[in-house]
Scaffold this active site. Structure first.
Site, PDB file in Angstrom:
ATOM      1  CG  HIS A 254      -0.164   0.155   2.514  1.00  0.00           C
ATOM      2  ND1 HIS A 254       0.364  -0.951   3.182  1.00  0.00           N
ATOM      3  CD2 HIS A 254       0.186   1.244   3.238  1.00  0.00           C
ATOM      4  CE1 HIS A 254       0.996  -0.524   4.272  1.00  0.00           C
ATOM      5  NE2 HIS A 254       0.900   0.805   4.327  1.00  0.00           N
TER       6      HIS A 254
ATOM      7  CG  HIS B 298       7.259   5.100   0.964  1.00  0.00           C
ATOM      8  ND1 HIS B 298       6.847   6.147   1.769  1.00  0.00           N
ATOM      9  CD2 HIS B 298       7.281   3.998   1.761  1.00  0.00           C
ATOM     10  CE1 HIS B 298       6.637   5.690   3.001  1.00  0.00           C
ATOM     11  NE2 HIS B 298       6.892   4.386   3.020  1.00  0.00           N
TER      12      HIS B 298
END
EC number: 3.1.4.58
Length: 183
Positions: free
Chosen positions: A37, A121
């Site tokens: 995620h 990220h």
């Protein structure tokens, strides 16, 4: 108590690219496909009434869908004590604006504002200790990239920590607005 965070879930094609890039660092705890995620806002441990306020506040966020691509890799932590390796997500401008809108909604709901700088990220692995293999991984995967994928929603996740790492459960889904029609 509920341990919560807000995130984007990469589509399966993007997850496949990430999974194919993983490996080569001894003792790394690689993320599973279900764990991948891009965090938009970490919330942490809250009690049930606050969790309900969070869910309601996130429902007020209005933002257009995002086209995001994978873009390189990096590591968190100082050279001698790296704690995680990650894949970058770009472009940064729109996802950073979404992060700020989510943070503002959560502040209105009574949470403290996010104090850390935001770096979009996707964590690939958590590290117990650093090794030269990290530098090799970063060099080998420096050109990690994908085509852009459309993100049409974000999710509120509950994180449960266990002996085998964290498990994540999506507990609410929030639509992003469709792109405006060209006119």
């Amino acid at each position: 108590m509920h341990r919560l965070f807000v995130a984007l879930r990469p589509p399966s094609e993007m997850r496949d690219t990430l999974l194919a890039a993983m490996g080569g660092i001894e003792n790394a705890r690689w993320q599973s496909a279900e764990q991948l995620h891009c965090t938009l806002r970490f919330i942490g441990d809250v009690d049930r009434p606050v969790a309900e306020d969070v869910e309601a506040a996130l429902g007020s966020v209005r933002f257009p869908g995002l086209d995001l691509a994978l873009s390189g890799v990096g590591a968190f932590g100082a050279d001698g004590r790296r704690k995680a390796v990650w894949a970058g997500v770009s472009p940064h401008d729109q996802i950073t604006k979404l992060h700020k809108k989510i943070d503002q909604a959560l502040v209105r709901a009574g949470l403290a504002p996010e104090r850390r700088a935001y770096l979009p990220h996707i964590t690939l692995a958590r590290l117990n200790r650093s090794s030269g293999a990290i530098d090799r991984f970063l060099a080998d995967q420096a050109r990690l990239a994908s085509p852009p994928y459309r993100f049409t929603h974000f999710l509120l996740f509950r994180s449960t920590l266990g002996s085998d790492g964290a498990t994540y459960e999506a507990i609410a889904r929030y639509a992003l607005e469709p792109a405006a029609a060209a006119g």
